[in-house]
Design an enzyme around this catalytic site. Structure first.
Site, mmCIF file in Angstrom:
data_model
loop_
_atom_site.group_PDB
_atom_site.id
_atom_site.type_symbol
_atom_site.label_atom_id
_atom_site.label_comp_id
_atom_site.label_asym_id
_atom_site.label_seq_id
_atom_site.Cartn_x
_atom_site.Cartn_y
_atom_site.Cartn_z
ATOM 1 N N ALA A 266 0.780 -1.286 -0.012
ATOM 2 C CA ALA A 266 -0.031 -0.068 0.116
ATOM 3 C C ALA A 266 1.004 1.242 0.008
ATOM 4 O O ALA A 266 1.961 1.229 0.405
ATOM 5 C CB ALA A 266 -1.129 0.026 1.205
ATOM 6 N N GLY A 267 0.399 2.260 -0.563
ATOM 7 C CA GLY A 267 1.147 3.682 -0.490
ATOM 8 C C GLY A 267 2.432 3.537 -1.175
ATOM 9 O O GLY A 267 3.439 4.414 -0.902
ATOM 10 N N ASP B 215 -5.927 5.865 -12.137
ATOM 11 C CA ASP B 215 -5.620 4.370 -11.369
ATOM 12 C C ASP B 215 -6.796 3.429 -11.514
ATOM 13 O O ASP B 215 -6.685 2.547 -11.986
ATOM 14 C CB ASP B 215 -5.352 4.840 -9.925
ATOM 15 C CG ASP B 215 -3.926 5.316 -9.898
ATOM 16 O OD1 ASP B 215 -3.356 5.979 -10.860
ATOM 17 O OD2 ASP B 215 -3.439 5.564 -8.415
ATOM 18 N N LEU C 175 1.548 1.878 -6.512
ATOM 19 C CA LEU C 175 1.261 0.875 -7.500
ATOM 20 C C LEU C 175 -0.321 0.637 -7.720
ATOM 21 O O LEU C 175 -0.539 -0.339 -7.825
ATOM 22 C CB LEU C 175 1.896 -0.521 -6.992
ATOM 23 C CG LEU C 175 3.599 -0.417 -7.173
ATOM 24 C CD1 LEU C 175 4.114 -1.380 -6.452
ATOM 25 C CD2 LEU C 175 3.820 -0.487 -8.527
ATOM 26 N N ALA D 279 -6.851 1.791 -5.569
ATOM 27 C CA ALA D 279 -7.726 1.606 -6.784
ATOM 28 C C ALA D 279 -7.866 -0.048 -6.899
ATOM 29 O O ALA D 279 -8.975 -0.459 -7.329
ATOM 30 C CB ALA D 279 -7.340 2.398 -8.010
ATOM 31 N N ALA D 280 -6.704 -0.806 -6.791
ATOM 32 C CA ALA D 280 -7.127 -2.049 -6.840
ATOM 33 C C ALA D 280 -8.090 -2.802 -5.866
ATOM 34 O O ALA D 280 -8.673 -3.538 -6.191
ATOM 35 C CB ALA D 280 -5.659 -2.979 -6.740
HETATM 36 C C1 MEV Z 1 -1.441 8.577 -8.489
HETATM 37 O O1 MEV Z 1 -1.151 7.267 -9.109
HETATM 38 C C2 MEV Z 1 -1.339 9.328 -9.818
HETATM 39 C C3 MEV Z 1 -1.514 10.922 -9.592
HETATM 40 O O2 MEV Z 1 -1.262 11.496 -10.594
HETATM 41 C C4 MEV Z 1 -2.843 11.276 -8.703
HETATM 42 C C5 MEV Z 1 -4.055 11.137 -9.595
HETATM 43 O O3 MEV Z 1 -3.772 11.112 -10.838
HETATM 44 O O4 MEV Z 1 -5.019 11.200 -9.053
HETATM 45 C C6 MEV Z 1 -0.373 11.429 -8.592
#
Ligand code: MEV
Length: 329
Positions: A106-107, A157, A110, A114-115
């Site tokens: 997490a965090g 994502d 990756l 969303a997954a």
């Molecule tokens: C995060 O995976 C991607 C960002 O562009 C945030 C978003 O698109 O919401 C940093």
């Protein structure tokens, strides 16, 4: 209790365009062969509150343990996610026990939240004997969950993860729909991935960048547009199978991300190592400030995975796949 049914969704990497995508620029992302699996069981005849339980994101091969997460996937986020599921599916959800685990941390850029969102929906649909959601309905429902974890995500994502494969995405500027296209890739996209720690949360990284940009809005806007141009060129190179060009454009994208202040010395060192060891290109993926570094390789990613590991960071080989069919987490 009846036997568990499962919902799976893959993690993702962003090849081009993170952060700039929040400001309406195009981005290219793809799903990988690791992800999150949610087990759903039904508590027969009992009406006590359903719950979402851990261990979340136990990572079988990365050795990363469940922990409070800056992305809001901790207990509070999960309680809110459950409330969204009750809104979507009604009281029936209160008879379910949902338990998630995965092979992405997490965090870490990756796409874990969303997954988790997409895997939850797939699992709940199945256990309730509802037909699989169409792509657009899955994306819409996943967005409701993703907002719990991220506040105001661009949508790249969860859209990529719901569709699977390599996706060109541009958020809508007004009320219209986002532009979403699945790309056909003539070549395999093989990657070495390093996890340079956890970032401080996507919502926080996006807000901090917005704050930094206030004093130099024109300059930042030009960088976002530059990243958007790289995503457009990158898309063409991907569709032609011109992997060397894809790698060069990824390096340029990383330069812009560094200029935006979302890179770190550890990320820069990992990118340098990957390039020295023959990667076609390397960049961070996701919100930055830590998290995933991806290196595109021509052949076997093993050499670069080992070089990443020599930095003391968990690393793995992967490739862009249509991860929707993968069930094992
Ligand atoms: C995060 O995976 C991607 C960002 O562009 C945030 C978003 O698109 O919401 C940093």
């Amino acid at each position: 209790m009846i036997d568990a049914v499962f919902g799976y969704a893959p993690g993702k990497v962003i090849l081009f365009g993170e952060h700039a995508v929040v400001y309406g620029q195009p981005a290219i992302a793809g799903t990988i062969d690791r992800g999150i699996r949610v087990a759903v069981t039904q508590k027969d005849g009992r009406a006590d509150a359903g719950h979402l339980e851990g261990p979340l994101f136990r990572s079988h091969s990365l050795g990363l343990r469940a922990r409070p997460d800056p992305n809001g996937e901790g207990p509070e986020g999960l309680r809110k996610a459950l409330a969204v599921l009750v809104e979507l599916y009604g009281e029936r959800v209160k008879h379910l026990v949902l338990s998630a685990e995965g092979t992405i941390p997490a965090g870490a850029g990756l796409g874990s939240s969303a997954a988790l969102s997409v895997a939850l929906l797939r699992g709940v649909q199945r256990v309730l004997d509802e037909p699989a959601l169409r792509d657009d309905a899955l994306v819409e429902r996943a967005f409701a969950l993703e907002r719990v974890f991220h506040g105001n995500p661009s949508g790249v994502d969860h859209t990529t993860i719901a569709l699977g494969g390599c996706v060109a995405y541009r958020r809508s500027n007004g009320d219209g729909a986002a532009s979403v296209e699945r790309l056909k890739l003539p070549r395999r996209l093989r990657l070495a991935v390093a996890v340079a720690g956890s970032h401080g949360g996507t919502a926080r990284a996006v807000a901090a960048l917005k704050d930094r940009a206030r004093r130099h809005q024109g300059a930042y806007q030009r960088i976002y547009e530059g990243i958007g141009a790289l995503a457009t060129e990158g898309r063409a190179a991907l569709e032609e199978g011109a992997l060397a060009a894809v790698g060069e454009l990824m390096d340029l994208n990383q330069g812009y991300l560094n200029a935006l202040g979302v890179s770190t010395p550890a990320i820069e060192a990992l990118c340098a190592t990957a390039r020295e060891r023959g990667a076609l290109g390397a960049k961070l993926s996701g919100a930055g400030g830590g998290g995933a570094v991806i290196a595109l390789v021509e052949d076997d990613p093993a050499t670069i995975v080992r070089a990443f590991e020599a930095h003391g960071v968990p690393s793995f080989a992967t490739e862009i796949v249509d991860g929707t069919a993968v069930e094992a987490a």
